[in-house]
Design a protein around this motif. Structure first.
Motif, PDB file in Angstrom:
ATOM      1  N   ARG A 136       3.282  -9.649  -3.581  1.00 53.56           N
ATOM      2  CA  ARG A 136       3.373  -9.154  -2.196  1.00 53.56           C
ATOM      3  C   ARG A 136       2.636  -7.829  -2.046  1.00 53.56           C
ATOM      4  NH1 ARG A 136       8.799 -10.094  -2.680  1.00 53.56           N
ATOM      5  NH2 ARG A 136       9.260  -7.857  -2.576  1.00 53.56           N
ATOM      6  N   SER A 137       2.868  -6.921  -2.983  1.00 54.38           N
ATOM      7  CA  SER A 137       2.271  -5.588  -2.903  1.00 54.38           C
ATOM      8  C   SER A 137       0.754  -5.643  -3.032  1.00 54.38           C
ATOM      9  CB  SER A 137       2.861  -4.689  -3.995  1.00 54.38           C
ATOM     10  OG  SER A 137       4.259  -4.579  -3.842  1.00 54.38           O
ATOM     11  N   LEU A 138       0.259  -6.419  -3.964  1.00 58.72           N
ATOM     12  CA  LEU A 138      -1.185  -6.538  -4.150  1.00 58.72           C
ATOM     13  C   LEU A 138      -1.836  -7.246  -2.964  1.00 58.72           C
ATOM     14  CD1 LEU A 138      -1.489  -7.421  -7.953  1.00 58.72           C
ATOM     15  CD2 LEU A 138      -1.876  -5.205  -6.856  1.00 58.72           C
ATOM     16  N   ALA A 139      -1.181  -8.275  -2.431  1.00 53.12           N
ATOM     17  CA  ALA A 139      -1.740  -9.014  -1.294  1.00 53.12           C
ATOM     18  C   ALA A 139      -1.890  -8.106  -0.073  1.00 53.12           C
ATOM     19  CB  ALA A 139      -0.857 -10.217  -0.958  1.00 53.12           C
ATOM     20  N   ARG A 140      -0.894  -7.265   0.182  1.00 54.58           N
ATOM     21  CA  ARG A 140      -0.992  -6.331   1.319  1.00 54.58           C
ATOM     22  C   ARG A 140      -2.182  -5.392   1.168  1.00 54.58           C
ATOM     23  NH1 ARG A 140       4.847  -6.191   1.306  1.00 54.58           N
ATOM     24  NH2 ARG A 140       4.814  -4.398  -0.098  1.00 54.58           N
ATOM     25  N   ALA A 141      -2.532  -5.064  -0.073  1.00 48.45           N
ATOM     26  CA  ALA A 141      -3.653  -4.144  -0.327  1.00 48.45           C
ATOM     27  C   ALA A 141      -4.970  -4.885  -0.517  1.00 48.45           C
ATOM     28  CB  ALA A 141      -3.360  -3.298  -1.562  1.00 48.45           C
ATOM     29  N   GLY A 142      -4.925  -6.224  -0.521  1.00 51.02           N
ATOM     30  CA  GLY A 142      -6.146  -7.006  -0.711  1.00 51.02           C
ATOM     31  C   GLY A 142      -6.701  -6.929  -2.128  1.00 51.02           C
ATOM     32  N   ILE A 143      -5.819  -6.791  -3.107  1.00 48.87           N
ATOM     33  CA  ILE A 143      -6.233  -6.657  -4.499  1.00 48.87           C
ATOM     34  C   ILE A 143      -5.823  -7.916  -5.265  1.00 48.87           C
ATOM     35  CG2 ILE A 143      -5.886  -5.346  -6.637  1.00 48.87           C
ATOM     36  CD1 ILE A 143      -5.273  -2.917  -4.794  1.00 48.87           C
ATOM     37  N   PRO A 144      -6.753  -8.561  -5.962  1.00 49.87           N
ATOM     38  CA  PRO A 144      -6.391  -9.747  -6.734  1.00 49.87           C
ATOM     39  C   PRO A 144      -5.621  -9.372  -8.004  1.00 49.87           C
ATOM     40  CG  PRO A 144      -8.712  -9.246  -7.054  1.00 49.87           C
ATOM     41  CD  PRO A 144      -8.190  -8.265  -6.035  1.00 49.87           C
ATOM     42  N   LEU A 145      -4.661 -10.185  -8.359  1.00 55.14           N
ATOM     43  CA  LEU A 145      -3.853  -9.936  -9.552  1.00 55.14           C
ATOM     44  C   LEU A 145      -4.710  -9.895 -10.816  1.00 55.14           C
ATOM     45  CD1 LEU A 145      -1.107  -9.524 -10.887  1.00 55.14           C
ATOM     46  CD2 LEU A 145      -0.749 -11.984 -10.779  1.00 55.14           C
ATOM     47  N   ASN A 146      -5.772 -10.681 -10.837  1.00 60.94           N
ATOM     48  CA  ASN A 146      -6.605 -10.710 -12.045  1.00 60.94           C
ATOM     49  C   ASN A 146      -7.426  -9.435 -12.236  1.00 60.94           C
ATOM     50  OD1 ASN A 146      -8.631 -11.063 -10.179  1.00 60.94           O
ATOM     51  ND2 ASN A 146      -9.309 -13.043 -10.968  1.00 60.94           N
ATOM     52  N   THR A 163      -5.037   8.093 -10.406  1.00 57.17           N
ATOM     53  CA  THR A 163      -4.405   8.273  -9.103  1.00 57.17           C
ATOM     54  C   THR A 163      -3.604   7.026  -8.745  1.00 57.17           C
ATOM     55  OG1 THR A 163      -6.356   7.412  -7.970  1.00 57.17           O
ATOM     56  CG2 THR A 163      -6.217   9.804  -8.229  1.00 57.17           C
ATOM     57  N   LEU A 164      -2.641   7.203  -7.853  1.00 62.04           N
ATOM     58  CA  LEU A 164      -1.873   6.062  -7.358  1.00 62.04           C
ATOM     59  C   LEU A 164      -2.650   5.384  -6.236  1.00 62.04           C
ATOM     60  CD1 LEU A 164       1.722   7.555  -7.279  1.00 62.04           C
ATOM     61  CD2 LEU A 164       0.897   5.707  -8.763  1.00 62.04           C
ATOM     62  N   LEU A 165      -2.902   4.126  -6.404  1.00 63.15           N
ATOM     63  CA  LEU A 165      -3.575   3.339  -5.374  1.00 63.15           C
ATOM     64  C   LEU A 165      -2.530   2.716  -4.445  1.00 63.15           C
ATOM     65  CD1 LEU A 165      -6.350   2.426  -4.428  1.00 63.15           C
ATOM     66  CD2 LEU A 165      -6.154   0.476  -5.964  1.00 63.15           C
ATOM     67  N   ILE A 166      -1.416   2.290  -5.020  1.00 60.97           N
ATOM     68  CA  ILE A 166      -0.275   1.791  -4.238  1.00 60.97           C
ATOM     69  C   ILE A 166       0.950   2.562  -4.719  1.00 60.97           C
ATOM     70  CG2 ILE A 166       1.191  -0.169  -3.623  1.00 60.97           C
ATOM     71  CD1 ILE A 166      -1.145  -2.022  -4.263  1.00 60.97           C
ATOM     72  N   THR A 167       1.581   3.281  -3.803  1.00 64.73           N
ATOM     73  CA  THR A 167       2.785   4.032  -4.156  1.00 64.73           C
ATOM     74  C   THR A 167       3.963   3.069  -4.296  1.00 64.73           C
ATOM     75  OG1 THR A 167       3.243   4.491  -1.838  1.00 64.73           O
ATOM     76  CG2 THR A 167       2.006   6.172  -3.074  1.00 64.73           C
ATOM     77  N   ARG A 168       5.071   3.598  -4.695  1.00 64.17           N
ATOM     78  CA  ARG A 168       6.283   2.840  -5.011  1.00 64.17           C
ATOM     79  C   ARG A 168       6.625   1.812  -3.929  1.00 64.17           C
ATOM     80  NH1 ARG A 168      11.343   4.392  -3.267  1.00 64.17           N
ATOM     81  NH2 ARG A 168      13.099   3.586  -4.428  1.00 64.17           N
ATOM     82  N   GLN A 169       6.732   0.585  -4.372  1.00 61.06           N
ATOM     83  CA  GLN A 169       7.213  -0.520  -3.549  1.00 61.06           C
ATOM     84  C   GLN A 169       8.465  -1.032  -4.240  1.00 61.06           C
ATOM     85  OE1 GLN A 169       5.220  -1.435  -0.684  1.00 61.06           O
ATOM     86  NE2 GLN A 169       4.356   0.517  -1.354  1.00 61.06           N
ATOM     87  N   LYS A 170       9.398  -1.602  -3.480  1.00 59.95           N
ATOM     88  CA  LYS A 170      10.607  -2.051  -4.149  1.00 59.95           C
ATOM     89  C   LYS A 170      11.143  -3.353  -3.610  1.00 59.95           C
ATOM     90  CE  LYS A 170      14.161   0.439  -1.849  1.00 59.95           C
ATOM     91  NZ  LYS A 170      15.257   1.364  -1.968  1.00 59.95           N
ATOM     92  N   SER A 171      11.901  -4.002  -4.467  1.00 65.38           N
ATOM     93  CA  SER A 171      12.670  -5.192  -4.128  1.00 65.38           C
ATOM     94  C   SER A 171      14.116  -4.843  -4.485  1.00 65.38           C
ATOM     95  CB  SER A 171      12.167  -6.389  -4.955  1.00 65.38           C
ATOM     96  OG  SER A 171      12.484  -6.206  -6.328  1.00 65.38           O
ATOM     97  N   PRO A 172      15.049  -5.739  -4.292  1.00 65.78           N
ATOM     98  CA  PRO A 172      16.434  -5.390  -4.635  1.00 65.78           C
ATOM     99  C   PRO A 172      16.624  -4.956  -6.098  1.00 65.78           C
ATOM    100  CG  PRO A 172      16.423  -7.307  -3.221  1.00 65.78           C
ATOM    101  CD  PRO A 172      14.977  -7.018  -3.566  1.00 65.78           C
ATOM    102  N   GLY A 173      15.842  -5.504  -7.012  1.00 66.02           N
ATOM    103  CA  GLY A 173      16.067  -5.190  -8.416  1.00 66.02           C
ATOM    104  C   GLY A 173      14.909  -4.551  -9.151  1.00 66.02           C
ATOM    105  N   ALA A 174      13.839  -4.209  -8.438  1.00 67.72           N
ATOM    106  CA  ALA A 174      12.658  -3.714  -9.151  1.00 67.72           C
ATOM    107  C   ALA A 174      11.849  -2.742  -8.302  1.00 67.72           C
ATOM    108  CB  ALA A 174      11.769  -4.886  -9.557  1.00 67.72           C
TER     109      ALA A 174
END
Length: 141
Positions: A31-41, A118-129
């Motif tokens: 979810r976090s990478l998709a919002r930023a348009g960054i591929p997981l690979n 540098t931080l490209l995506i700051t802290r994102q969270k889910s209920p457990g992570a």
């Protein structure tokens, strides 16, 4: 490659509650990478706190993504506190550092680069992570 001719290297930092599943971690990452348009690979490695070294969800995630999981002590993460977008006193009481995901991402990116990251995506969270993404740029070879 960026306009300056460098290749960005991306590192994910993760924090999680005990028992957090690989599925929850992966969902947060995707979810976090998709919002930023960054591929997981594009991600090179995963980082967390050494207290999470044997956390099954983190280990399963690293194996599934075929990425190394590097861990850092609270003392190694402490110098990154001024760069954090969020400082948690509760996390500090439990772990000795004010934020795991952002600190771990910065620590590993800096270790790999040998230079500040540098931080490209700051802290994102889910209920457990929690998740953060740090980057540095490397000259192409």
């Amino acid at each position: 490659m960026t306009a300056t001719g460098t290749v960005p290297i991306l590192v994910i930092g993760l924090g999680c509650r005990q028992g957090c599943t690989a599925a929850e971690l992966l969902s947060l990452i995707e979810r976090s990478l998709a919002r930023a348009g960054i591929p997981l690979n594009a991600v090179r490695a995963l980082a967390s706190l050494d207290l999470k070294r044997q956390e099954p969800g983190l280990l399963q995630l690293a194996a599934r993504l075929e990425l190394e999981l590097e861990v850092f002590s609270a003392q190694q993460l402490a110098p990154y506190a001024p760069q954090l977008s969020h400082r948690s006193n509760l996390v500090f009481e439990k772990t000795g550092c004010f934020g795991i995901a952002e600190s771990a991402a910065l620590a590993l990116a800096e270790r790999l680069a040998g230079a500040p990251a540098t931080l490209l995506i700051t802290r994102q969270k889910s209920p457990g992570a929690t998740f953060a993404l740090a980057c540095f740029e490397q000259n192409p070879r």
